[in-house]
Scaffold this active site. Structure first.
Site, PDB file in Angstrom:
ATOM      1  N   CYS A 165      -5.063  -9.850   3.139  1.00  0.00           N
ATOM      2  CA  CYS A 165      -6.132  -9.003   3.697  1.00  0.00           C
ATOM      3  C   CYS A 165      -7.324  -9.769   4.239  1.00  0.00           C
ATOM      4  CB  CYS A 165      -6.608  -8.013   2.638  1.00  0.00           C
ATOM      5  SG  CYS A 165      -5.369  -6.787   2.262  1.00  0.00           S
ATOM      6  N   VAL A 220       0.838  -1.200   0.000  1.00  0.00           N
ATOM      7  CA  VAL A 220       0.000   0.000   0.000  1.00  0.00           C
ATOM      8  C   VAL A 220       0.872   1.248   0.000  1.00  0.00           C
ATOM      9  CG1 VAL A 220      -1.711   1.273   1.359  1.00  0.00           C
ATOM     10  CG2 VAL A 220      -1.916  -1.196   1.104  1.00  0.00           C
TER      11      VAL A 220
HETATM   12  C1  UDX Z   1      -8.681  -7.715  -1.327  1.00  0.00           C
HETATM   13  C2  UDX Z   1      -9.806  -6.760  -1.747  1.00  0.00           C
HETATM   14  O1  UDX Z   1     -10.328  -7.156  -3.018  1.00  0.00           O
HETATM   15  C3  UDX Z   1      -9.307  -5.319  -1.779  1.00  0.00           C
HETATM   16  O2  UDX Z   1     -10.371  -4.444  -2.090  1.00  0.00           O
HETATM   17  C4  UDX Z   1      -8.718  -4.971  -0.410  1.00  0.00           C
HETATM   18  O3  UDX Z   1      -8.195  -3.652  -0.413  1.00  0.00           O
HETATM   19  C5  UDX Z   1      -7.622  -5.966  -0.035  1.00  0.00           C
HETATM   20  O4  UDX Z   1      -8.139  -7.297  -0.079  1.00  0.00           O
HETATM   21  P1  UDX Z   1      -6.635  -8.901  -2.570  1.00  0.00           P
HETATM   22  O5  UDX Z   1      -6.333  -9.586  -1.287  1.00  0.00           O
HETATM   23  O6  UDX Z   1      -5.524  -8.311  -3.371  1.00  0.00           O
HETATM   24  O7  UDX Z   1      -7.685  -7.698  -2.354  1.00  0.00           O
HETATM   25  O8  UDX Z   1      -7.320 -10.005  -3.497  1.00  0.00           O
HETATM   26  P2  UDX Z   1      -8.713 -10.387  -4.174  1.00  0.00           P
HETATM   27  O9  UDX Z   1      -8.537 -10.355  -5.628  1.00  0.00           O
HETATM   28  O10 UDX Z   1      -9.848  -9.617  -3.635  1.00  0.00           O
HETATM   29  O11 UDX Z   1      -8.822 -11.921  -3.714  1.00  0.00           O
HETATM   30  C6  UDX Z   1      -8.804 -12.295  -2.342  1.00  0.00           C
HETATM   31  C7  UDX Z   1      -8.962 -13.790  -2.202  1.00  0.00           C
HETATM   32  O12 UDX Z   1     -10.265 -14.212  -2.572  1.00  0.00           O
HETATM   33  C8  UDX Z   1      -8.021 -14.607  -3.095  1.00  0.00           C
HETATM   34  O13 UDX Z   1      -7.583 -15.737  -2.367  1.00  0.00           O
HETATM   35  C9  UDX Z   1      -8.884 -15.035  -4.258  1.00  0.00           C
HETATM   36  O14 UDX Z   1      -8.461 -16.219  -4.876  1.00  0.00           O
HETATM   37  C10 UDX Z   1     -10.210 -15.246  -3.537  1.00  0.00           C
HETATM   38  N1  UDX Z   1     -11.358 -15.125  -4.448  1.00  0.00           N
HETATM   39  C11 UDX Z   1     -11.618 -13.937  -5.052  1.00  0.00           C
HETATM   40  C12 UDX Z   1     -12.182 -16.218  -4.661  1.00  0.00           C
HETATM   41  O15 UDX Z   1     -11.955 -17.318  -4.115  1.00  0.00           O
HETATM   42  N2  UDX Z   1     -13.244 -16.074  -5.506  1.00  0.00           N
HETATM   43  C13 UDX Z   1     -13.537 -14.906  -6.135  1.00  0.00           C
HETATM   44  O16 UDX Z   1     -14.530 -14.859  -6.879  1.00  0.00           O
HETATM   45  C14 UDX Z   1     -12.700 -13.802  -5.903  1.00  0.00           C
END
Ligand code: UDX
Length: 430
Positions: A259, A11
Protein backbone atom coordinates in the site's frame (compact mmCIF):
# COMPACT_ATOMS: atom_id res chain seq x y z
CA UNK A 1 -28.74 -8.59 2.61
CA UNK A 2 -27.23 -10.07 -0.58
CA UNK A 3 -23.71 -8.74 -0.97
CA UNK A 4 -21.11 -9.44 -3.65
CA UNK A 5 -17.45 -8.60 -3.28
CA UNK A 6 -15.52 -8.44 -6.55
CA UNK A 7 -11.85 -9.35 -6.18
CA UNK A 8 -10.53 -12.06 -3.87
CA UNK A 9 -7.25 -10.48 -2.76
CA UNK A 10 -6.56 -9.38 0.79
CA UNK A 11 -9.25 -6.75 1.03
CA UNK A 12 -11.82 -8.78 -0.93
CA UNK A 13 -11.62 -12.03 1.04
CA UNK A 14 -11.47 -10.26 4.40
CA UNK A 15 -14.43 -7.99 3.59
CA UNK A 16 -16.51 -10.84 2.15
CA UNK A 17 -16.00 -13.08 5.16
CA UNK A 18 -16.61 -10.28 7.67
CA UNK A 19 -19.88 -9.27 5.93
CA UNK A 20 -20.86 -12.96 5.98
CA UNK A 21 -20.10 -13.12 9.71
CA UNK A 22 -22.67 -10.33 10.22
CA UNK A 23 -25.36 -12.68 8.88
CA UNK A 24 -25.46 -11.54 5.24
CA UNK A 25 -25.44 -13.78 2.21
CA UNK A 26 -22.16 -13.04 0.45
CA UNK A 27 -20.56 -13.95 -2.85
CA UNK A 28 -16.83 -13.56 -3.45
CA UNK A 29 -16.34 -13.06 -7.18
CA UNK A 30 -13.11 -13.32 -9.13
CA UNK A 31 -12.14 -13.93 -12.74
CA UNK A 32 -9.43 -16.40 -11.66
CA UNK A 33 -10.89 -19.92 -11.67
CA UNK A 34 -7.86 -21.23 -9.83
CA UNK A 35 -8.36 -18.82 -6.93
CA UNK A 36 -12.08 -19.49 -6.75
CA UNK A 37 -11.57 -23.28 -6.73
CA UNK A 38 -9.22 -22.96 -3.76
CA UNK A 39 -11.48 -20.56 -1.92
CA UNK A 40 -14.50 -22.84 -2.43
CA UNK A 41 -12.54 -25.47 -0.50
CA UNK A 42 -11.86 -22.93 2.25
CA UNK A 43 -8.22 -22.44 1.20
CA UNK A 44 -7.13 -18.78 1.34
CA UNK A 45 -4.19 -18.30 -1.08
CA UNK A 46 -2.24 -16.07 1.36
CA UNK A 47 -1.65 -15.99 5.10
CA UNK A 48 -3.67 -13.67 7.30
CA UNK A 49 -4.24 -14.44 11.00
CA UNK A 50 -7.73 -15.87 11.62
CA UNK A 51 -8.86 -15.62 8.01
CA UNK A 52 -8.75 -19.32 7.04
CA UNK A 53 -10.89 -20.23 10.03
CA UNK A 54 -13.39 -17.43 9.36
CA UNK A 55 -13.73 -18.32 5.66
CA UNK A 56 -14.23 -22.01 6.47
CA UNK A 57 -16.81 -21.20 9.16
CA UNK A 58 -18.77 -18.91 6.81
CA UNK A 59 -18.69 -21.46 3.96
CA UNK A 60 -19.97 -24.16 6.33
CA UNK A 61 -22.74 -21.77 7.48
CA UNK A 62 -23.62 -21.25 3.78
CA UNK A 63 -23.24 -17.47 4.25
CA UNK A 64 -20.22 -17.26 1.95
CA UNK A 65 -19.89 -18.62 -1.58
CA UNK A 66 -17.35 -18.06 -4.31
CA UNK A 67 -17.94 -17.86 -8.04
CA UNK A 68 -16.48 -16.66 -11.32
CA UNK A 69 -19.94 -15.90 -12.74
CA UNK A 70 -20.89 -12.22 -12.80
CA UNK A 71 -24.50 -13.08 -13.63
CA UNK A 72 -24.78 -15.46 -10.71
CA UNK A 73 -23.19 -13.11 -8.19
CA UNK A 74 -24.66 -9.77 -9.29
CA UNK A 75 -28.30 -10.38 -10.23
CA UNK A 76 -29.58 -10.58 -6.62
CA UNK A 77 -27.00 -8.35 -4.92
CA UNK A 78 -28.11 -5.19 -3.12
CA UNK A 79 -24.53 -4.10 -2.45
CA UNK A 80 -21.62 -4.83 -4.77
CA UNK A 81 -18.19 -4.03 -3.38
CA UNK A 82 -15.40 -3.55 -5.91
CA UNK A 83 -12.15 -4.64 -4.23
CA UNK A 84 -9.88 -5.35 -7.19
CA UNK A 85 -6.27 -4.25 -7.52
CA UNK A 86 -5.23 -0.78 -8.69
CA UNK A 87 -1.54 -1.23 -9.56
CA UNK A 88 0.46 1.88 -10.43
CA UNK A 89 0.52 2.79 -14.11
CA UNK A 90 3.91 3.78 -15.65
CA UNK A 91 3.22 7.49 -14.90
CA UNK A 92 2.63 6.62 -11.22
CA UNK A 93 -1.14 7.15 -11.33
CA UNK A 94 -3.50 4.36 -10.28
CA UNK A 95 -4.23 1.97 -13.14
CA UNK A 96 -8.02 1.72 -13.02
CA UNK A 97 -8.43 -0.94 -15.70
CA UNK A 98 -9.47 -3.74 -13.29
CA UNK A 99 -11.98 -1.41 -11.63
CA UNK A 100 -13.43 -0.42 -15.03
CA UNK A 101 -13.51 -4.03 -16.26
CA UNK A 102 -15.44 -5.00 -13.12
CA UNK A 103 -17.88 -2.12 -13.68
CA UNK A 104 -18.44 -3.17 -17.28
CA UNK A 105 -18.92 -6.84 -16.38
CA UNK A 106 -21.35 -6.23 -13.53
CA UNK A 107 -23.48 -3.59 -15.31
CA UNK A 108 -25.75 -5.90 -17.41
CA UNK A 109 -26.88 -7.82 -14.30
CA UNK A 110 -27.36 -4.95 -11.87
CA UNK A 111 -30.78 -5.00 -10.19
CA UNK A 112 -32.65 -1.75 -9.55
CA UNK A 113 -31.45 0.23 -6.50
CA UNK A 114 -28.25 -1.78 -6.26
CA UNK A 115 -25.28 0.03 -4.70
CA UNK A 116 -21.85 -0.29 -6.29
CA UNK A 117 -19.27 0.57 -3.63
CA UNK A 118 -15.70 1.19 -4.75
CA UNK A 119 -13.38 -0.13 -2.03
CA UNK A 120 -10.27 -0.28 -4.21
CA UNK A 121 -7.94 2.68 -3.58
CA UNK A 122 -8.73 5.11 -6.38
CA UNK A 123 -8.26 8.83 -7.02
CA UNK A 124 -11.03 11.42 -6.76
CA UNK A 125 -13.23 11.40 -9.83
CA UNK A 126 -13.27 7.59 -10.15
CA UNK A 127 -16.91 7.17 -9.06
CA UNK A 128 -18.03 9.32 -12.01
CA UNK A 129 -15.93 7.18 -14.38
CA UNK A 130 -17.40 3.97 -12.93
CA UNK A 131 -20.91 5.43 -13.31
CA UNK A 132 -20.24 6.26 -16.97
CA UNK A 133 -19.06 2.72 -17.72
CA UNK A 134 -22.06 1.17 -15.97
CA UNK A 135 -24.40 3.54 -17.82
CA UNK A 136 -23.18 2.17 -21.15
CA UNK A 137 -23.90 -1.47 -20.23
CA UNK A 138 -26.80 -1.40 -17.78
CA UNK A 139 -30.40 -1.63 -19.08
CA UNK A 140 -31.65 0.83 -16.42
CA UNK A 141 -30.33 3.87 -14.59
CA UNK A 142 -31.57 3.13 -11.07
CA UNK A 143 -28.32 2.33 -9.24
CA UNK A 144 -25.82 4.10 -7.00
CA UNK A 145 -22.05 4.37 -7.19
CA UNK A 146 -20.28 5.28 -3.95
CA UNK A 147 -16.85 5.23 -2.37
CA UNK A 148 -16.14 2.91 0.57
CA UNK A 149 -12.40 3.09 1.31
CA UNK A 150 -10.54 0.45 3.27
CA UNK A 151 -8.11 1.10 6.12
CA UNK A 152 -7.14 -2.46 7.19
CA UNK A 153 -3.55 -3.51 7.85
CA UNK A 154 -2.11 -6.82 6.76
CA UNK A 155 -1.37 -9.07 9.71
CA UNK A 156 -4.42 -7.76 11.59
CA UNK A 157 -6.84 -7.45 8.68
CA UNK A 158 -9.70 -9.47 10.21
CA UNK A 159 -9.51 -7.63 13.54
CA UNK A 160 -9.23 -4.26 11.75
CA UNK A 161 -12.31 -5.02 9.67
CA UNK A 162 -14.35 -6.30 12.62
CA UNK A 163 -13.32 -3.30 14.76
CA UNK A 164 -12.36 -0.42 12.47
CA UNK A 165 -11.39 2.97 13.91
CA UNK A 166 -13.97 4.42 11.53
CA UNK A 167 -16.05 3.53 8.50
CA UNK A 168 -16.00 6.13 5.75
CA UNK A 169 -18.91 6.25 3.31
CA UNK A 170 -18.44 8.51 0.31
CA UNK A 171 -21.98 8.99 -0.98
CA UNK A 172 -24.54 11.73 -1.54
CA UNK A 173 -27.82 9.84 -2.07
CA UNK A 174 -29.87 9.13 1.08
CA UNK A 175 -30.89 5.62 0.00
CA UNK A 176 -27.30 4.47 -0.48
CA UNK A 177 -26.16 6.18 2.73
CA UNK A 178 -28.91 4.47 4.78
CA UNK A 179 -28.18 1.00 3.40
CA UNK A 180 -24.41 1.32 3.93
CA UNK A 181 -24.86 2.78 7.42
CA UNK A 182 -27.09 -0.15 8.37
CA UNK A 183 -24.55 -2.60 6.95
CA UNK A 184 -21.64 -1.14 8.95
CA UNK A 185 -23.39 -0.19 12.21
CA UNK A 186 -22.50 -3.53 13.89
CA UNK A 187 -18.82 -2.86 13.15
CA UNK A 188 -18.26 0.70 14.35
CA UNK A 189 -19.82 3.59 16.23
CA UNK A 190 -17.89 6.00 14.04
CA UNK A 191 -19.47 6.07 10.61
CA UNK A 192 -18.51 9.15 8.64
CA UNK A 193 -20.54 10.18 5.62
CA UNK A 194 -18.97 12.54 3.11
CA UNK A 195 -18.63 13.09 -0.61
CA UNK A 196 -16.89 10.36 -2.65
CA UNK A 197 -14.01 12.79 -3.32
CA UNK A 198 -13.48 13.41 0.41
CA UNK A 199 -13.59 9.67 1.10
CA UNK A 200 -11.00 9.00 -1.60
CA UNK A 201 -8.78 11.82 -0.36
CA UNK A 202 -9.14 10.49 3.22
CA UNK A 203 -7.81 7.12 2.15
CA UNK A 204 -4.79 8.49 0.28
CA UNK A 205 -4.06 11.08 2.95
CA UNK A 206 -4.13 8.55 5.80
CA UNK A 207 -1.53 6.39 4.08
CA UNK A 208 0.54 9.35 2.89
CA UNK A 209 0.57 10.84 6.40
CA UNK A 210 1.71 7.55 7.99
CA UNK A 211 4.38 7.15 5.30
CA UNK A 212 5.49 10.75 5.95
CA UNK A 213 5.73 10.05 9.66
CA UNK A 214 7.94 7.00 9.01
CA UNK A 215 10.11 8.94 6.55
CA UNK A 216 10.46 11.80 9.03
CA UNK A 217 11.69 9.54 11.81
CA UNK A 218 14.09 7.80 9.41
CA UNK A 219 15.55 11.21 8.56
CA UNK A 220 15.92 12.02 12.25
CA UNK A 221 17.59 8.61 12.72
CA UNK A 222 20.14 9.56 10.04
CA UNK A 223 20.94 12.73 11.97
CA UNK A 224 21.28 10.77 15.22
CA UNK A 225 23.82 8.49 13.51
CA UNK A 226 25.81 11.56 12.53
CA UNK A 227 25.97 13.06 16.02
CA UNK A 228 25.84 10.18 18.50
CA UNK A 229 22.25 10.73 19.66
CA UNK A 230 19.98 7.71 20.14
CA UNK A 231 16.77 7.74 18.09
CA UNK A 232 14.91 5.62 20.63
CA UNK A 233 15.60 8.17 23.36
CA UNK A 234 14.54 10.96 21.00
CA UNK A 235 11.24 9.17 20.21
CA UNK A 236 10.61 8.66 23.91
CA UNK A 237 11.14 12.33 24.63
CA UNK A 238 9.15 13.83 21.78
CA UNK A 239 6.41 11.21 22.16
CA UNK A 240 5.44 12.58 25.57
CA UNK A 241 3.92 15.52 23.74
CA UNK A 242 0.34 14.33 23.36
CA UNK A 243 0.07 16.06 20.01
CA UNK A 244 2.84 13.79 18.75
CA UNK A 245 2.69 10.43 20.59
CA UNK A 246 5.20 7.55 20.63
CA UNK A 247 3.29 5.27 18.29
CA UNK A 248 3.85 4.35 14.67
CA UNK A 249 7.22 5.77 13.91
CA UNK A 250 9.77 3.15 14.44
CA UNK A 251 12.75 3.77 12.21
CA UNK A 252 13.93 1.12 9.81
CA UNK A 253 14.65 0.51 6.16
CA UNK A 254 11.72 2.60 4.98
CA UNK A 255 8.09 1.70 4.50
CA UNK A 256 7.19 -1.27 2.29
CA UNK A 257 4.18 -3.48 1.60
CA UNK A 258 1.52 -3.34 -1.05
CA UNK A 259 0.00 0.00 0.00
CA UNK A 260 2.31 2.79 1.17
CA UNK A 261 4.86 2.83 -1.69
CA UNK A 262 2.08 2.65 -4.28
CA UNK A 263 -0.34 5.05 -2.58
CA UNK A 264 2.28 7.74 -1.93
CA UNK A 265 3.38 7.57 -5.58
CA UNK A 266 -0.24 7.66 -6.78
CA UNK A 267 -1.03 10.69 -4.62
CA UNK A 268 2.13 12.37 -5.93
CA UNK A 269 1.04 11.62 -9.51
CA UNK A 270 -2.48 12.80 -8.80
CA UNK A 271 -1.06 16.06 -7.36
CA UNK A 272 1.02 16.48 -10.52
CA UNK A 273 -2.08 15.92 -12.64
CA UNK A 274 -3.71 18.93 -10.95
CA UNK A 275 -0.59 21.07 -11.46
CA UNK A 276 1.06 20.50 -8.08
CA UNK A 277 4.36 19.42 -9.63
CA UNK A 278 6.52 20.02 -6.59
CA UNK A 279 4.71 18.20 -3.80
CA UNK A 280 5.66 16.60 -0.49
CA UNK A 281 4.70 13.09 -1.65
CA UNK A 282 7.32 13.15 -4.41
CA UNK A 283 9.99 13.87 -1.80
CA UNK A 284 8.70 11.25 0.65
CA UNK A 285 8.75 8.61 -2.07
CA UNK A 286 12.27 9.55 -3.17
CA UNK A 287 13.63 9.58 0.39
CA UNK A 288 12.07 6.18 1.03
CA UNK A 289 13.69 4.74 -2.09
CA UNK A 290 17.08 6.18 -1.17
CA UNK A 291 16.99 4.58 2.26
CA UNK A 292 18.23 1.11 1.36
CA UNK A 293 21.15 2.20 -0.87
CA UNK A 294 22.32 4.46 1.98
CA UNK A 295 22.18 1.65 4.51
CA UNK A 296 23.93 -0.71 2.08
CA UNK A 297 26.76 1.86 1.83
CA UNK A 298 27.06 1.84 5.62
CA UNK A 299 27.27 -1.96 5.72
CA UNK A 300 29.69 -2.05 2.78
CA UNK A 301 32.03 0.20 4.72
CA UNK A 302 31.63 -1.81 7.92
CA UNK A 303 32.40 -5.11 6.14
CA UNK A 304 35.03 -3.77 3.72
CA UNK A 305 32.90 -4.80 0.71
CA UNK A 306 30.58 -7.76 0.14
CA UNK A 307 32.69 -9.82 -2.32
CA UNK A 308 33.04 -13.39 -1.03
CA UNK A 309 31.07 -12.63 2.16
CA UNK A 310 28.03 -14.52 3.41
CA UNK A 311 25.12 -12.27 4.34
CA UNK A 312 22.30 -13.66 6.49
CA UNK A 313 18.82 -12.15 6.29
CA UNK A 314 16.36 -12.74 9.13
CA UNK A 315 12.94 -11.54 8.04
CA UNK A 316 11.96 -11.77 4.37
CA UNK A 317 8.34 -10.56 4.63
CA UNK A 318 7.55 -6.83 4.60
CA UNK A 319 6.53 -6.90 8.27
CA UNK A 320 5.65 -9.46 10.98
CA UNK A 321 2.59 -11.74 10.86
CA UNK A 322 2.36 -11.89 7.11
CA UNK A 323 3.92 -13.95 4.33
CA UNK A 324 3.60 -10.99 1.97
CA UNK A 325 6.96 -9.93 0.54
CA UNK A 326 5.68 -7.18 -1.78
CA UNK A 327 8.04 -4.18 -1.47
CA UNK A 328 9.70 -5.92 1.50
CA UNK A 329 13.12 -4.59 2.54
CA UNK A 330 14.53 -8.06 1.75
CA UNK A 331 13.54 -7.74 -1.92
CA UNK A 332 15.40 -4.44 -2.22
CA UNK A 333 18.53 -5.06 -0.13
CA UNK A 334 19.36 -8.61 -1.27
CA UNK A 335 20.01 -7.65 -4.93
CA UNK A 336 22.81 -5.28 -3.75
CA UNK A 337 24.54 -8.09 -1.86
CA UNK A 338 24.21 -10.56 -4.73
CA UNK A 339 25.34 -8.02 -7.32
CA UNK A 340 28.46 -7.29 -5.30
CA UNK A 341 29.51 -10.93 -4.98
CA UNK A 342 28.03 -12.04 -1.66
CA UNK A 343 26.25 -15.30 -0.91
CA UNK A 344 22.88 -14.77 0.81
CA UNK A 345 21.18 -17.02 3.36
CA UNK A 346 17.64 -16.15 4.39
CA UNK A 347 15.06 -17.12 6.99
CA UNK A 348 11.51 -16.10 7.78
CA UNK A 349 9.01 -17.65 10.21
CA UNK A 350 6.19 -17.58 7.63
CA UNK A 351 7.34 -16.36 4.22
CA UNK A 352 9.81 -19.17 3.41
CA UNK A 353 7.86 -20.64 0.51
CA UNK A 354 6.86 -17.27 -0.93
CA UNK A 355 10.51 -16.15 -0.69
CA UNK A 356 11.79 -19.38 -2.26
CA UNK A 357 9.62 -18.85 -5.29
CA UNK A 358 10.49 -15.13 -5.47
CA UNK A 359 14.27 -15.40 -5.08
CA UNK A 360 14.48 -18.87 -6.75
CA UNK A 361 18.03 -20.20 -6.44
CA UNK A 362 19.72 -16.81 -6.02
CA UNK A 363 19.60 -17.17 -2.23
CA UNK A 364 19.28 -20.13 0.13
CA UNK A 365 16.20 -19.90 2.33
CA UNK A 366 16.98 -21.92 5.46
CA UNK A 367 14.35 -23.68 7.58
CA UNK A 368 16.25 -22.82 10.72
CA UNK A 369 17.41 -19.34 11.76
CA UNK A 370 20.36 -20.82 13.67
CA UNK A 371 22.06 -21.84 10.38
CA UNK A 372 21.76 -18.25 9.15
CA UNK A 373 23.17 -16.83 12.38
CA UNK A 374 26.02 -19.37 12.46
CA UNK A 375 27.22 -19.04 8.87
CA UNK A 376 26.96 -15.34 8.06
CA UNK A 377 29.67 -12.66 8.17
CA UNK A 378 26.85 -10.16 8.54
CA UNK A 379 23.39 -10.98 9.91
CA UNK A 380 20.70 -8.46 8.93
CA UNK A 381 17.58 -8.69 11.09
CA UNK A 382 15.12 -6.88 8.85
CA UNK A 383 11.75 -7.66 10.44
CA UNK A 384 10.61 -7.50 14.07
CA UNK A 385 9.18 -11.02 14.19
CA UNK A 386 8.69 -12.26 17.81
CA UNK A 387 10.81 -15.27 16.93
CA UNK A 388 13.78 -12.91 16.54
CA UNK A 389 13.08 -10.17 19.07
CA UNK A 390 12.67 -12.68 21.92
CA UNK A 391 16.25 -13.93 21.46
CA UNK A 392 18.58 -12.42 24.05
CA UNK A 393 21.89 -10.85 23.01
CA UNK A 394 24.01 -13.61 24.60
CA UNK A 395 22.04 -16.28 22.76
CA UNK A 396 22.51 -14.44 19.45
CA UNK A 397 26.24 -13.87 19.94
CA UNK A 398 26.80 -17.50 20.97
CA UNK A 399 25.42 -18.61 17.60
CA UNK A 400 27.22 -16.00 15.47
CA UNK A 401 30.74 -16.09 14.06
CA UNK A 402 33.31 -14.15 16.12
CA UNK A 403 33.71 -10.60 14.81
CA UNK A 404 30.64 -10.83 12.54
CA UNK A 405 28.31 -7.86 12.05
CA UNK A 406 24.77 -7.86 13.47
CA UNK A 407 22.66 -5.31 11.60
CA UNK A 408 19.51 -4.69 13.63
CA UNK A 409 17.27 -2.85 11.15
CA UNK A 410 14.37 -2.45 13.63
CA UNK A 411 16.37 -1.57 16.76
CA UNK A 412 15.07 -4.64 18.53
CA UNK A 413 18.03 -4.77 20.88
CA UNK A 414 20.07 -2.08 22.59
CA UNK A 415 23.53 -1.26 21.34
CA UNK A 416 24.81 -1.38 24.94
CA UNK A 417 23.57 -4.99 25.32
CA UNK A 418 26.41 -6.00 23.01
CA UNK A 419 29.17 -3.99 24.68
CA UNK A 420 32.18 -6.27 25.21
CA UNK A 421 30.68 -9.13 23.19
CA UNK A 422 32.64 -10.44 20.16
CA UNK A 423 30.37 -9.11 17.40
CA UNK A 424 29.91 -5.67 15.81
CA UNK A 425 26.42 -4.26 16.44
CA UNK A 426 24.94 -1.86 13.87
CA UNK A 427 21.53 -0.34 14.59
CA UNK A 428 19.45 2.41 13.05
CA UNK A 429 19.84 5.89 14.51
CA UNK A 430 21.93 4.66 17.43
C1 UDX B 1 -1.05 0.15 5.68
C2 UDX B 1 -1.93 1.01 6.59
O1 UDX B 1 -1.48 0.91 7.94
C3 UDX B 1 -3.39 0.61 6.46
O2 UDX B 1 -4.20 1.47 7.24
C4 UDX B 1 -3.80 0.69 4.99
O3 UDX B 1 -5.15 0.28 4.82
C5 UDX B 1 -2.88 -0.17 4.13
O4 UDX B 1 -1.52 0.22 4.34
P1 UDX B 1 0.05 -2.28 5.86
O5 UDX B 1 0.69 -2.02 4.54
O6 UDX B 1 -0.59 -3.61 6.12
O7 UDX B 1 -1.10 -1.20 6.17
O8 UDX B 1 1.21 -2.12 6.94
P2 UDX B 1 1.68 -1.18 8.14
O9 UDX B 1 1.67 -1.97 9.38
O10 UDX B 1 0.96 0.11 8.19
O11 UDX B 1 3.21 -0.94 7.71
C6 UDX B 1 3.55 -0.38 6.46
C7 UDX B 1 5.05 -0.23 6.34
O12 UDX B 1 5.55 0.76 7.22
C8 UDX B 1 5.83 -1.50 6.70
O13 UDX B 1 6.92 -1.63 5.80
C9 UDX B 1 6.33 -1.25 8.10
O14 UDX B 1 7.50 -1.95 8.42
C10 UDX B 1 6.60 0.24 8.02
N1 UDX B 1 6.56 0.88 9.34
C11 UDX B 1 5.40 0.90 10.05
C12 UDX B 1 7.70 1.48 9.85
O15 UDX B 1 8.78 1.47 9.21
N2 UDX B 1 7.63 2.07 11.08
C13 UDX B 1 6.50 2.11 11.82
O16 UDX B 1 6.52 2.68 12.92
C14 UDX B 1 5.34 1.51 11.29
Amino acid sequence: MDITVIGTGFVGVVSASVYASLGHSVYGLDVSEEKIKKLEQGKVPFFEPGLDALVQKMIAAKSLQFTTSYKHAIQHASVIVIAVGTPSAPDGQADLSYVMQSAESLAPFLKENAIVAVKSTVPPGTCQKVRQVIQQHCPHSQYFVVSLPEFLREGSAVEDTLHPDRVVIGATEDFAIDVLKKLHTPLSDTILVMTPESAQMAKYSANAYLATRITFINQIANLCEANGANILEVIQAIGQDRRIGTHYWYPGLGYGGSCFPKDVKELAAYARSVSMEDNLMVTISRLNEERIPKIVARLRKQLGGFEGKTIGILGLSFKPNTDDIREAPSTKIIPFFLHEGAKVLGHDPLAKEVARSYFRDTILVEDDKASVLANADCVCVLVEWDEYSTMNPQEIVKLMKKGAVLFDARDQWKKTDFTGLPIQYVGIGV
